[in-house]
Design a protein around this motif. Structure first.
Motif, PDB file in Angstrom:
ATOM      1  N   VAL A 225       0.617  -1.143   0.110  1.00  0.00           N
ATOM      2  CA  VAL A 225       0.031   0.189   0.000  1.00  0.00           C
ATOM      3  C   VAL A 225       0.831   1.243   0.032  1.00  0.00           C
ATOM      4  CG1 VAL A 225      -1.794   1.345   1.424  1.00  0.00           C
ATOM      5  CG2 VAL A 225      -1.819  -1.147   1.289  1.00  0.00           C
ATOM      6  N   TRP A 226       0.543   2.011  -0.867  1.00  0.00           N
ATOM      7  CA  TRP A 226       1.628   3.401  -0.901  1.00  0.00           C
ATOM      8  C   TRP A 226       1.003   4.310  -1.752  1.00  0.00           C
ATOM      9  CZ3 TRP A 226       1.645  -0.573  -4.590  1.00  0.00           C
ATOM     10  CH2 TRP A 226       1.552  -0.411  -6.124  1.00  0.00           C
ATOM     11  N   ILE A 227       1.658   5.574  -1.680  1.00  0.00           N
ATOM     12  CA  ILE A 227       0.881   6.961  -2.290  1.00  0.00           C
ATOM     13  C   ILE A 227       1.795   7.641  -3.207  1.00  0.00           C
ATOM     14  CG2 ILE A 227       0.090   9.164  -1.654  1.00  0.00           C
ATOM     15  CD1 ILE A 227      -0.765   8.369   0.830  1.00  0.00           C
ATOM     16  N   ARG A 228       1.421   7.644  -4.216  1.00  0.00           N
ATOM     17  CA  ARG A 228       2.279   8.282  -5.293  1.00  0.00           C
ATOM     18  C   ARG A 228       1.451   9.609  -6.143  1.00  0.00           C
ATOM     19  NH1 ARG A 228       6.397   6.175  -8.345  1.00  0.00           N
ATOM     20  NH2 ARG A 228       6.908   5.183  -6.334  1.00  0.00           N
ATOM     21  N   TYR A 229       2.091  10.831  -5.896  1.00  0.00           N
ATOM     22  CA  TYR A 229       1.455  11.994  -6.255  1.00  0.00           C
ATOM     23  C   TYR A 229       0.106  12.112  -5.931  1.00  0.00           C
ATOM     24  CZ  TYR A 229       5.484  11.452  -9.308  1.00  0.00           C
ATOM     25  OH  TYR A 229       6.827  11.380  -9.778  1.00  0.00           O
ATOM     26  N   GLY A 230      -0.275  11.745  -4.562  1.00  0.00           N
ATOM     27  CA  GLY A 230      -1.448  12.100  -3.890  1.00  0.00           C
ATOM     28  C   GLY A 230      -2.468  10.696  -4.362  1.00  0.00           C
ATOM     29  N   ARG A 231      -2.089   9.895  -5.149  1.00  0.00           N
ATOM     30  CA  ARG A 231      -2.943   8.582  -5.381  1.00  0.00           C
ATOM     31  C   ARG A 231      -2.613   7.403  -4.342  1.00  0.00           C
ATOM     32  NH1 ARG A 231      -3.332   6.971 -11.133  1.00  0.00           N
ATOM     33  NH2 ARG A 231      -1.080   6.578 -10.925  1.00  0.00           N
ATOM     34  N   ILE A 232      -3.561   6.961  -3.894  1.00  0.00           N
ATOM     35  CA  ILE A 232      -3.413   5.559  -3.162  1.00  0.00           C
ATOM     36  C   ILE A 232      -3.466   4.492  -4.019  1.00  0.00           C
ATOM     37  CG2 ILE A 232      -4.182   4.599  -0.997  1.00  0.00           C
ATOM     38  CD1 ILE A 232      -5.532   6.950  -0.242  1.00  0.00           C
ATOM     39  N   LEU A 233      -2.320   3.754  -3.999  1.00  0.00           N
ATOM     40  CA  LEU A 233      -2.141   2.391  -4.731  1.00  0.00           C
ATOM     41  C   LEU A 233      -2.102   1.422  -3.769  1.00  0.00           C
ATOM     42  CD1 LEU A 233       0.198   4.103  -7.335  1.00  0.00           C
ATOM     43  CD2 LEU A 233      -2.157   3.565  -7.622  1.00  0.00           C
ATOM     44  N   VAL A 234      -2.885   0.380  -3.979  1.00  0.00           N
ATOM     45  CA  VAL A 234      -2.692  -1.155  -3.417  1.00  0.00           C
ATOM     46  C   VAL A 234      -2.364  -2.246  -4.312  1.00  0.00           C
ATOM     47  CG1 VAL A 234      -4.071  -0.349  -1.540  1.00  0.00           C
ATOM     48  CG2 VAL A 234      -5.135  -1.714  -3.343  1.00  0.00           C
TER      49      VAL A 234
END
Length: 256
Positions: A225-234
């Protein structure tokens, strides 16, 4: 009196009595028939009234069904629009924070020099920063006043690119030093070793959504689970396709 005369008079009397009886029976029958006719007519009128009432009620129920269907459709549309607007607002708010880095877990001290601390962090991860490139550096209020963690440190930089370079340097440092990631001892702070985290400066809504995403991902066996440029990605495994979580409706994709 002769027998014939007597019989004649008796016949006359009997005929008179029979006629009276017939008239009485006919009159009674007519009265009863009229009464029954009125009752039947009343029942017919009641049936007609109830039938009309039933038809009106049926139409009203049908109308309410259509209204409920329309309201549900309208509600679904409004919910979708609200989610779109919320996502846009979050993105705009994120863009307004695009030059900031948020440091977490740095212990508070009354006489602390936050600029010196963040400069030491940047030097440690091989991304040195000069005073003129520090737009602002300050503690920010906690989301939960009851939290025992120290207030986060907010570092404002001149450009988003500058921010990304420092975050990338911290990420690379932690990747190389998996057993001794960025912590308080590495930057010369006294006391127990406490890991320091550096993240994008996110709006409260995205932070809350990130926390929910982490919890659901953990429950459902997701590895990343991480955040890249304000987007949450799983992502569930090293090779699986990432899922983008932009609002709470997307959380159901984690459990499906």
């Amino acid at each position: 009196m002769a027998l014939d005369d007597f019989m004649s008079k008796l016949d006359v009397m009997l005929e008179s009595k029979l006629n009276d009886l017939k008239i009485s029976i006919v009159d009674d029958f007519k009265s009863t028939f009229l009464l029954l006719q009125k009752e039947i007519q009343s029942l017919q009128e009641s049936h007609t009234f109830l039938s009309a009432e039933y038809d009106d009620l049926k139409k009203e129920v049908q109308s309410h069904k259509h209204t409920i269907t329309d309201l549900r459709r309208e509600n679904a549309g409004l919910t979708k629009q609200l989610n779109i607007c919320t996502t846009k607002i979050n993105q705009l708010e994120f863009n307004s924070r695009s030059c900031n880095i948020e440091f977490q877990n740095i212990p508070e001290n009354r006489n602390e020099n936050l600029v010196k601390i963040v400069k030491t962090i940047c030097e440690k991860v091989s991304a040195p920063i000069q005073d003129e490139n520090i737009v602002a550096c300050r503690r920010i209020a906690k989301l939960k006043a009851s939290s025992q963690r120290p207030r986060n440190v907010l570092l404002s930089l001149p450009t988003p690119r500058y921010r990304d370079e420092i975050l990338s340097a911290i990420y690379r440092y932690n990747k190389v030093n998996r057993t001794d990631k960025l912590n308080t001892q590495l930057i010369g702070m006294p006391g127990n070793k406490i890991q320091i985290y550096a993240t994008e400066h996110l709006p409260a809504e995205i932070k809350d959504l990130h926390a929910k995403s982490r919890a659901l991902a953990k429950q459902n066996g997701y590895k990343f689970v991480w955040i890249r440029y304000g987007r949450i990605l799983v992502r569930k495994t090293d090779t699986s396709k990432p899922l983008c979580i932009v609002n709470e409706d997307c959380l159901k994709n984690i459990t499906s």
